[in-house]
Write a protein that holds these residues in place. Structure first.
Motif, mmCIF file in Angstrom:
data_model
loop_
_atom_site.group_PDB
_atom_site.id
_atom_site.type_symbol
_atom_site.label_atom_id
_atom_site.label_comp_id
_atom_site.label_asym_id
_atom_site.label_seq_id
_atom_site.Cartn_x
_atom_site.Cartn_y
_atom_site.Cartn_z
ATOM 1 N N ILE A 1 38.684 58.104 61.314
ATOM 2 C CA ILE A 1 37.504 58.110 62.175
ATOM 3 C C ILE A 1 36.316 58.740 61.458
ATOM 4 O O ILE A 1 35.197 58.211 61.493
ATOM 5 C CB ILE A 1 37.798 58.852 63.490
ATOM 6 C CG1 ILE A 1 38.824 58.059 64.324
ATOM 7 C CG2 ILE A 1 36.520 59.066 64.295
ATOM 8 C CD1 ILE A 1 39.325 58.800 65.531
ATOM 9 N N VAL A 2 36.555 59.864 60.801
ATOM 10 C CA VAL A 2 35.472 60.539 60.077
ATOM 11 C C VAL A 2 34.963 59.666 58.935
ATOM 12 O O VAL A 2 33.753 59.567 58.706
ATOM 13 C CB VAL A 2 35.944 61.907 59.548
ATOM 14 C CG1 VAL A 2 34.888 62.519 58.636
ATOM 15 C CG2 VAL A 2 36.235 62.849 60.705
ATOM 16 N N SER A 3 35.874 59.014 58.219
ATOM 17 C CA SER A 3 35.457 58.101 57.146
ATOM 18 C C SER A 3 34.592 56.979 57.695
ATOM 19 O O SER A 3 33.548 56.639 57.122
ATOM 20 C CB SER A 3 36.685 57.500 56.456
ATOM 21 O OG SER A 3 37.288 58.399 55.593
ATOM 22 N N GLY A 4 35.021 56.400 58.816
ATOM 23 C CA GLY A 4 34.242 55.343 59.437
ATOM 24 C C GLY A 4 32.876 55.822 59.890
ATOM 25 O O GLY A 4 31.875 55.108 59.744
ATOM 26 N N ALA A 5 32.832 57.032 60.415
ATOM 27 C CA ALA A 5 31.560 57.591 60.879
ATOM 28 C C ALA A 5 30.601 57.815 59.712
ATOM 29 O O ALA A 5 29.404 57.515 59.812
ATOM 30 C CB ALA A 5 31.812 58.906 61.615
ATOM 31 N N LEU B 1 30.599 56.251 56.737
ATOM 32 C CA LEU B 1 30.164 54.961 56.220
ATOM 33 C C LEU B 1 29.178 54.286 57.182
ATOM 34 O O LEU B 1 28.210 53.649 56.743
ATOM 35 C CB LEU B 1 31.372 54.053 55.994
ATOM 36 C CG LEU B 1 32.312 54.468 54.856
ATOM 37 C CD1 LEU B 1 33.544 53.580 54.833
ATOM 38 C CD2 LEU B 1 31.594 54.411 53.510
ATOM 39 N N SER B 2 29.406 54.433 58.483
ATOM 40 C CA SER B 2 28.497 53.854 59.482
ATOM 41 C C SER B 2 27.129 54.518 59.417
ATOM 42 O O SER B 2 26.094 53.844 59.520
ATOM 43 C CB SER B 2 29.089 54.009 60.885
ATOM 44 O OG SER B 2 30.290 53.297 61.010
ATOM 45 N N PHE B 3 27.122 55.831 59.250
ATOM 46 C CA PHE B 3 25.854 56.560 59.133
ATOM 47 C C PHE B 3 25.081 56.088 57.905
ATOM 48 O O PHE B 3 23.873 55.813 57.987
ATOM 49 C CB PHE B 3 26.120 58.054 59.042
ATOM 50 C CG PHE B 3 24.886 58.885 58.852
ATOM 51 C CD1 PHE B 3 24.114 59.252 59.931
ATOM 52 C CD2 PHE B 3 24.489 59.288 57.583
ATOM 53 C CE1 PHE B 3 22.956 60.015 59.766
ATOM 54 C CE2 PHE B 3 23.342 60.047 57.391
ATOM 55 C CZ PHE B 3 22.575 60.413 58.488
ATOM 56 N N ALA B 4 25.783 55.976 56.772
ATOM 57 C CA ALA B 4 25.130 55.541 55.543
ATOM 58 C C ALA B 4 24.604 54.115 55.667
ATOM 59 O O ALA B 4 23.510 53.801 55.189
ATOM 60 C CB ALA B 4 26.102 55.650 54.367
ATOM 61 N N ARG B 5 25.392 53.257 56.310
ATOM 62 C CA ARG B 5 24.960 51.864 56.486
ATOM 63 C C ARG B 5 23.754 51.778 57.402
ATOM 64 O O ARG B 5 22.806 51.031 57.131
ATOM 65 C CB ARG B 5 26.112 51.028 57.071
ATOM 66 C CG ARG B 5 25.771 49.558 57.275
ATOM 67 C CD ARG B 5 25.535 48.866 55.946
ATOM 68 N NE ARG B 5 25.089 47.488 56.132
ATOM 69 C CZ ARG B 5 23.818 47.130 56.287
ATOM 70 N NH1 ARG B 5 22.860 48.058 56.285
ATOM 71 N NH2 ARG B 5 23.488 45.866 56.432
ATOM 72 N N GLY B 6 23.771 52.533 58.483
ATOM 73 C CA GLY B 6 22.636 52.542 59.386
ATOM 74 C C GLY B 6 21.382 53.105 58.733
ATOM 75 O O GLY B 6 20.271 52.639 58.978
ATOM 76 N N PHE C 1 25.164 58.958 47.885
ATOM 77 C CA PHE C 1 26.194 59.520 47.004
ATOM 78 C C PHE C 1 27.000 60.595 47.728
ATOM 79 O O PHE C 1 28.232 60.635 47.647
ATOM 80 C CB PHE C 1 25.539 60.125 45.748
ATOM 81 C CG PHE C 1 26.521 60.779 44.820
ATOM 82 C CD1 PHE C 1 27.238 60.031 43.902
ATOM 83 C CD2 PHE C 1 26.731 62.157 44.863
ATOM 84 C CE1 PHE C 1 28.148 60.631 43.043
ATOM 85 C CE2 PHE C 1 27.638 62.767 44.020
ATOM 86 C CZ PHE C 1 28.353 62.002 43.101
ATOM 87 N N ILE C 2 26.297 61.451 48.463
ATOM 88 C CA ILE C 2 26.974 62.519 49.212
ATOM 89 C C ILE C 2 27.890 61.921 50.273
ATOM 90 O O ILE C 2 29.022 62.384 50.467
ATOM 91 C CB ILE C 2 25.937 63.463 49.857
ATOM 92 C CG1 ILE C 2 25.180 64.236 48.766
ATOM 93 C CG2 ILE C 2 26.614 64.427 50.827
ATOM 94 C CD1 ILE C 2 24.035 65.057 49.297
ATOM 95 N N MET C 3 27.411 60.878 50.975
ATOM 96 C CA MET C 3 28.223 60.240 52.001
ATOM 97 C C MET C 3 29.508 59.647 51.419
ATOM 98 O O MET C 3 30.607 59.848 51.961
ATOM 99 C CB MET C 3 27.422 59.116 52.679
ATOM 100 C CG MET C 3 26.211 59.556 53.471
ATOM 101 S SD MET C 3 26.576 60.532 54.953
ATOM 102 C CE MET C 3 26.242 62.179 54.335
ATOM 103 N N LEU C 4 29.372 58.925 50.306
ATOM 104 C CA LEU C 4 30.557 58.334 49.677
ATOM 105 C C LEU C 4 31.497 59.399 49.116
ATOM 106 O O LEU C 4 32.724 59.245 49.170
ATOM 107 C CB LEU C 4 30.120 57.377 48.567
ATOM 108 C CG LEU C 4 29.474 56.068 49.020
ATOM 109 C CD1 LEU C 4 28.985 55.261 47.832
ATOM 110 C CD2 LEU C 4 30.460 55.241 49.846
ATOM 111 N N LEU C 5 30.919 60.466 48.587
ATOM 112 C CA LEU C 5 31.740 61.557 48.060
ATOM 113 C C LEU C 5 32.558 62.193 49.168
ATOM 114 O O LEU C 5 33.751 62.516 48.978
ATOM 115 C CB LEU C 5 30.841 62.607 47.402
ATOM 116 C CG LEU C 5 31.552 63.807 46.745
ATOM 117 C CD1 LEU C 5 32.458 63.337 45.618
ATOM 118 C CD2 LEU C 5 30.528 64.807 46.225
ATOM 119 N N LEU C 6 31.965 62.339 50.335
ATOM 120 C CA LEU C 6 32.683 62.923 51.470
ATOM 121 C C LEU C 6 33.858 62.051 51.897
ATOM 122 O O LEU C 6 34.923 62.567 52.236
ATOM 123 C CB LEU C 6 31.718 63.123 52.647
ATOM 124 C CG LEU C 6 30.711 64.260 52.517
ATOM 125 C CD1 LEU C 6 29.733 64.248 53.691
ATOM 126 C CD2 LEU C 6 31.409 65.616 52.433
#
Length: 218
Positions: free
Chosen positions: A148-152, A154-159, A208-213
């Motif tokens: 769920i956190v991974s999806g959140a 990635l969704s934040f970064a995409r948005g 980068f930070i989002m993907l690293l997380l």
């Protein structure tokens, strides 16, 4: 020195991405639970429709949003009668566009997480008297939290990075609907390369930070 012209699109982009994340998180969790736990006629077709924004060109999404929420549509007219203004070319339109393109990422991640949960644990909770909602909230979600956190994320970064659908549906009004991606486009077109580079650098760092997380929490 970085001035207010730089920060306004950054702030708006963060607000749009955060608001759209709340929407896709709620809808993604509920729909992922429904589709992960049940088989019914038409399920494949419905899931395909939910995943379409992942592969459709942003301009197609923007066009469809205009058709659905435009002034000539029943939905658009209904919204305008309530808000006394069209939803198009507003910050709300930017949120809708971001939520639509980000939703498949949240949905797919949540569904994968729910399907990985041991059914026996959920059944044990039901035997102990827990309702379906309690099982979902207190068992299924905690056991799926990484997905769920991974999806959140990635969704934040995409948005945050949405451009095409936002430009068509929300426009590019400075201080109102101009997000970082559209601001970069305008800066490049007007020859303001230094400002464009600053926005590009900010998006690269945040992404980068989002993907690293997402890599860290696996």
């Amino acid at each position: 020195m970085i001035n207010e012209q730089f920060w306004i699109p950054i702030k708006l982009s963060m607000q749009v991405a955060c608001t759209s994340l709340l929407i896709v998180l709620l809808l993604g969790l509920v729909l992922a639970k429904v589709f992960a736990g049940k088989n019914f006629q038409g399920k494949v077709i419905l899931e395909t429709i939910l995943m379409l924004p992942l592969v459709l060109p942003p301009t197609v999404i923007g066009f469809l949003l205009i058709i659905i929420f435009g002034n000539n549509s029943p939905i658009g007219a209904f919204i305008e009668s309530i808000l006394q203004q069209s939803v198009m070319f507003t910050a709300t339109a930017a949120v809708i566009a971001s939520a639509v393109v980000a939703f498949p990422l949240m949905y797919q991640s949540a569904k994968t997480g729910f399907q990985s949960v041991d059914i026996g644990i959920e059944e044990a909770a039901r035997i102990d008297g827990a309702s379906e909602w309690k099982v979902f909230l207190l068992v299924t979600i905690p056991l799926s939290v990484k997905a769920i956190v991974s999806g959140a994320i990635l969704s934040f970064a995409r948005g945050l990075g949405e451009f095409g659908a936002t430009l068509m549906f929300a426009g590019n009004i400075p201080g109102k609907t101009q997000t970082v991606p559209t601001a970069i486009y305008v800066a490049l077109e007007s020859g303001n390369i230094d400002l464009a580079w600053l926005w590009v650098a900010s998006m690269v760092i945040i992404s980068f930070i989002m993907l690293l997380l997402t890599q860290i929490i696996k």
